[in-house]
Write an enzyme that holds these catalytic residues in place. Structure first.
Site, short mmCIF file in Angstrom:
data_model
loop_
_atom_site.label_atom_id
_atom_site.label_comp_id
_atom_site.label_asym_id
_atom_site.label_seq_id
_atom_site.Cartn_x
_atom_site.Cartn_y
_atom_site.Cartn_z
N GLU A 8 6.56 8.15 3.41
CA GLU A 8 6.95 6.74 3.32
C GLU A 8 7.59 6.42 1.97
O GLU A 8 8.43 5.54 1.87
CB GLU A 8 5.72 5.85 3.54
CG GLU A 8 6.08 4.38 3.69
CD GLU A 8 4.91 3.55 4.22
OE1 GLU A 8 4.72 2.44 3.71
OE2 GLU A 8 4.21 4.01 5.14
N ASP A 108 2.59 6.48 5.66
CA ASP A 108 1.21 6.06 5.40
C ASP A 108 0.42 5.94 6.70
O ASP A 108 0.95 5.52 7.74
CB ASP A 108 1.19 4.71 4.68
CG ASP A 108 1.64 4.84 3.23
OD1 ASP A 108 1.91 5.97 2.80
OD2 ASP A 108 1.73 3.82 2.54
N TYR A 340 -6.91 5.73 -0.26
CA TYR A 340 -5.93 4.82 0.35
C TYR A 340 -6.44 3.37 0.34
O TYR A 340 -7.53 3.09 0.86
CB TYR A 340 -5.67 5.27 1.79
CG TYR A 340 -4.59 4.50 2.50
CD1 TYR A 340 -3.24 4.72 2.19
CD2 TYR A 340 -4.89 3.55 3.47
CE1 TYR A 340 -2.25 4.02 2.85
CE2 TYR A 340 -3.90 2.86 4.13
CZ TYR A 340 -2.58 3.09 3.81
OH TYR A 340 -1.59 2.39 4.45
#
Length: 972
Positions: A8, A108, A340
């Site tokens: 990404e 992601d 994350y």
């Protein structure tokens, strides 16, 4: 053949390359990708492609009307995002390479990452599918081993289809509701002319409704007086305080159709007489004491998900939700220090216990002295054990809670360090034992009146030890942390030493801060403080953890809300939108609970429990309903709760009232048609606040105000004035752009009543506000000096940026203003930041730009050699601060003076016989016009001809724009 990996962001692509190098061999670096014998690794930069309606369904802004609504296309086309076309072309070229036979989606792990990849893949295929097998790399940690593990466990395209369906449905639903809702509301609000942009959205509008409803409660709140009775009691061991309460009091039950009175409480008395009677009855009396002491525990809060982290960081540090997300993303991507961040889970996978122990080991061995001892304590005391409160696969969706990784960070900014510490402390605290308190509740009874005293002593700090001095902040609000009560012997009677009634007032509910609004969004409009209940409701929340900060920022950018300190305050534009939606009966757009249901359905679709077709059919039906309601509404006004102004009508002195579209005179009695005076609430798309209208009517002028939009949609800044119209015998609203230069009327100016802002940098005179400018006193004719000798002047609005008095004072004192951020380029229409600075060499105020955060690239040896002579002459980074586009500051060769031409006999009678350039003629004509007062009194842009000018003009009056053309005809 090779496998193309699409990440990404470029930073993730680099991480993947580093992780794969030991197993896939060396990678060659190219401009926009890396390549080895078996892999090609590239990346997007966020969204490269966005959806759009097919061309036959697209309606340009100027034609927004009900005739073209609703827009429900049978399918969506794709279009490149303008800023990233180059990157898209590079990725598509790689995807089409003949030696690439497989593609790995490494965007992601989540709904948005899935959408980014799917749209790129669709765009690359064009009219036909690309036809290359796709696998999914699902990363929840960015460590090299986690990336390699991810490649060993790639998910299939079929496994990811439900998430892809939810991603596309969310994107298309937002488009349908946003485009149709915005165009329908804009068309409705623009019926009287102009262009009143009224944006609505599937998530943003219900979020705004939450804030508006709270503000309505605050505005309607009527404060009530109440009293508390506070006493001090004397025992053998010392004094202690107590507060009167009614032991028989019960919470009032809700009456049908009304909410219970939340202000009723056991310790409140509602009349001064009753409070005084209680105080008089117990004063000086002896009292009996009964008390109960019991141990209580308090467990640490759960691990962070994104929303709880944003709430905590807002409450502790004042960080906006957007800032917190940005910092967490940086700690995840750049520093590899956090997992994350865009997660809605507050739990860890059940097999994560060994990783947690390793993370505690890293923290214990790190040089972070404020954290290491606590990590060591946890390891030495075997605190890290399996627990469903922490490790629960059922509570982990795509991602798990935000925790530190095995990588100790270095080089963090102050803000990054604060956020990292916040996450690490919470991570450690959840494994520590509960804090233990001894809580004492004492009831003192004197003359049949009961007084309560509470004490709380921290016996074992447990997890609170991690927070040290912050321990008090971590206890629940309203608790008196660390407060002990003096001992009272069994059967001891105490004396009432002092007793006083304390008069207080009920307070309105607090405005939302970002922390409390995020909580309300998470609970679908209900502010839920209980962690477990909020967790149960979060699947029906407004938006997702990843989108909530951008929703709040979008509402602020559209001027629906203002951020004042930590408070979020809805504007008049927000109230007007809610009035419209309620009046039209379009509840779909304003009910948080309903939007929460949609989020829940998208989550169901992700898990394969709801079909995409069924969801999109519901969205299309709702869109048609919204447009139909707006289109068929045929009444003149929309019912609502409108203001009555205190400032009277300037025309007849009547009462001015607000309705949906206008502020209008309603006569002396406030209920008739009035004198006809009225003006729109939203001139050029900017909605008046009530306080602004009061000032506008009182002063007949307000501004400069920003936020206006032209018919083409461009933003602009202007003053607004009320001016009397002789034809209509009434006052009219007019924009004043400051074009008429009041400093050059030729009349004597009196500065005696004004305060100087500082010293003129050109001649040392005093600088004052005058007209729409800041001018030197010697630049205009005054009583002391009839002929101006200085030309220092700077506008109060420059390229839409209002220049406040304080900033001009600073410029005069220090040479430059602060960095100002609302300049708008006339050429590109883009905003830019700059300082205004005095440029002594140019003799005027110029732009000065802040130094770039990014140092320039080192030039090659050849370039350096060529550029060396030029570098010595490079000027300072400045550009002229005129009401025009900022021009390049690069030095230019001086222009040759224009050759003079002979004036005609008629023109020579005004300016003389010498050959002269056209620009010089115009300047001389202006000098003559001003000296003889020939500008028209009612229209300064018009010039009246006298006996000398009549032969030149050929008519009695011309406009200033005609001058240049007329001059050309009179030069030989």
């Amino acid at each position: 053949m090779k496998t193309l990996v699409i990440a990404e962001k470029p930073s993730v692509a680099q991480d993947i390359v580093r992780a794969l190098t030991p197993v896939a061999g060396k990678f060659e670096k190219h401009d926009e990708y890396f390549e080895s014998d078996s892999y090609v690794v590239s990346s997007a930069v966020g969204h490269l492609v966005e959806i759009q309606a097919p061309e036959q369904y697209d309606v340009k802004r100027g034609k927004w009307s009900f005739a073209h609504l609703p827009v429900i296309p049978p399918h969506f086309d794709l279009k490149p995002v303008d800023k990233t076309k180059t990157r898209l072309n590079a990725v598509v070229k790689l995807a089409k390479r003949k030696d690439v036979d497989k593609i790995v989606n490494a965007c992601d792990a989540g709904r948005e990452g899935e959408l980014i990849f799917r749209l790129i893949e669709q765009y690359a295929g064009g009219s036909k599918p690309l036809g290359k097998p796709v696998s999914r790399l699902w990363l929840q940690s960015m460590t090299p081993q986690a990336i390699r593990d991810g490649f060993n466990a790639l998910r299939t395209d079929k496994q990811m289809q439900p998430l892809a369906d939810a991603a596309r449905s969310r994107s298309e639903a937002d488009w349908l509701v946003g485009i149709n809702g915005t165009r329908a509301m804009t068309a409705f609000n623009s019926r009287d002319g102009g262009f009143f942009l009224t944006t609505v959205g599937r998530v943003q509008t219900p979020t705004l409704a939450v804030v508006v409803e709270r503000e309505e409660k605050i505005r309607k709140f009527v404060s009530r007086d109440y009293w508390e009775v506070h006493a001090t009691f004397g025992a053998q061991a010392g004094e202690y305080a107590g507060k009167w309460f009614d032991p028989k009091w019960k919470k009032p039950a809700a009456v049908e159709g009304t909410e219970p009175d939340a202000e009723q409480k056991a310790d409140r008395v509602w009349s001064a007489r009753e409070a005084q009677a209680i105080a008089d009855a117990v004063r000086g009396q002896s009292a009996t004491v009964s008390e109960e002491s019991k141990p209580t525990t308090q467990a640490s809060p759960a691990l962070f998900d994104l929303t709880s982290l944003q709430r905590e960081a807002n409450g502790k540090f004042g960080f906006s939700a957007k800032t917190t997300l940005s910092l967490a993303q940086s700690l995840y991507e750049r520093h590899k220090a956090l997992t994350y961040p865009r997660t809605d889970s507050r739990h860890l996978p059940e097999d994560y216990l060994p990783v947690v122990k390793d993370t505690f080991g890293m923290l214990a061995d790190s040089g972070m002295k404020h954290l290491a001892p606590h990590a060591l304590t946890a390891l030495n005391n075997n605190y890290i054990k399996p627990s469903k409160r922490i490790f629960d696969n059922a509570k982990v969706s795509d991602h798990f809670a935000i925790i530190p990784t095995l990588q100790a960070p270095s080089g963090l900014s102050d803000a990054e360090q604060k956020l990292y510490d916040l996450v690490v402390r919470r991570f450690m605290a959840v494994f520590f034992p509960s804090a233990e308190y001894q809580v004492t509740t004492r009831i003192t009874t004197a003359a049949n009146h009961a007084f309560k005293s509470e004490g709380k002593v921290l016996v074992k700090p447990g997890w609170l030890a991690i927070y040290g001095k912050e321990a008090q902040d971590e206890t629940k609000e309203g608790e008196d942390s660390g407060k002990t009560l003096v001992a009272v012997q069994p059967g001891e009677r105490v004396q009432t030493e002092q007793v006083e009634p304390k008069g207080l007032k009920t307070r309105p509910p607090a405005r939302y801060s970002e922390a409390t609004l995020l909580g309300a969004m998470e609970g679908a409009g209900k502010l839920v403080e209980d962690d477990e209940l909020r967790e149960a409701m979060q699947e029906k929340g407004l938006g997702t953890p990843a989108t909530r900060s951008s929703i709040i920022e979008g509402l602020i950018a559209e001027k629906y809300m203002l951020r004042e300190g930590r408070e979020l305050i809805p504007t008049a534009k927000a109230f007007q939108l809610m009035t419209l939606l309620r009046g039209l009966g379009v509840e779909e757009l304003s009910k948080p609970e309903l939007t929460g249901e949609w989020e829940y359905k998208l989550a169901e679709m992700e898990h394969g429990r709801l079909s995409r077709d069924e969801f999109m059919r519901e969205i299309a039906e709702m869109t048609e309903h919204i447009v139909k309601k707006a289109k068929e509404y045929d009444r003149d006004t929309v019912p609502g709760d409108y203001a009555t102004l205190t400032t009277p009508c300037p025309n007849c002195g009547g009462v001015v009232k607000e309705n949906y579209r206008r502020y209008a005179c309603t006569g002396q009695d406030g209920n008739s048609e009035g004198c006809g005076f009225s003006f729109g609430k939203t001139p050029a798309g900017r909605t008046f606040e009530v306080a602004e209208v009061e000032q506008f009517l009182r002063d007949k002028r307000i501004g400069p105000l920003d936020g206006f939009r032209s018919k083409a949609g461009w933003p602009f800044t202007a003053e607004i004035a009320l001016k009397y119209n002789e034809d209509e015998k009434n006052w009219k609203l007019e924009f004043d752009f400051g074009n008429e230069d009041e400093s050059e009327t030729g009349e004597l100016v009196d500065f005696s009543a004004k305060e100087s802002l500082g010293t003129c940098p050109k001649c040392g005179g005093a600088v004052y506000e005058h007209g729409k400018n800041y001018v030197c006193e010697k630049s205009v004719p005054t009583l002391a000096q009839a002929t101006p000798s200085c030309d220092f002047k700077s506008g109060q609005i420059i390229l839409q940026q209002p220049i406040e008095r304080e900033q001009m004072t600073k410029l005069l004192a220090t040479g430059k203003t602060d960095l100002l951020d609302k300049f708008v380029s006339m050429r590109t229409r883009r905003p830019f930041k700059a300082m205004l600075a005095w440029d002594a060499e140019a003799g005027k105020v110029n732009f000065e730009f802040a130094p770039s955060k990014f140092p320039p690239r080192k030039p090659s040896a050849k370039t350096s050699a060529k550029a060396a002579p030029a570098a010595k002459k490079a000027p300072a980074k400045k550009a002229a601060a005129k009401k025009a586009p900022a021009k390049s500051a690069a030095p230019k060769a001086p222009r040759k003076p224009a050759a003079g031409k002979a004036p005609s006999a008629a023109l020579a009678a005004v300016i003389g016989n010498e050959p002269v350039a056209r620009t010089e003629v115009v300047k001389k004509l202006w000098d003559y016009i001003k000296a003889n007062g020939l500008q028209d009194a009612t229209n300064k842009r018009a010039i009246n001809a006298d006996a000398k000018l009549l032969p030149v003009f050929g008519k009695p009056q011309v406009t200033m724009f005609e001058l240049a053309g007329i001059v050309g005809k009179h030069l030989g």
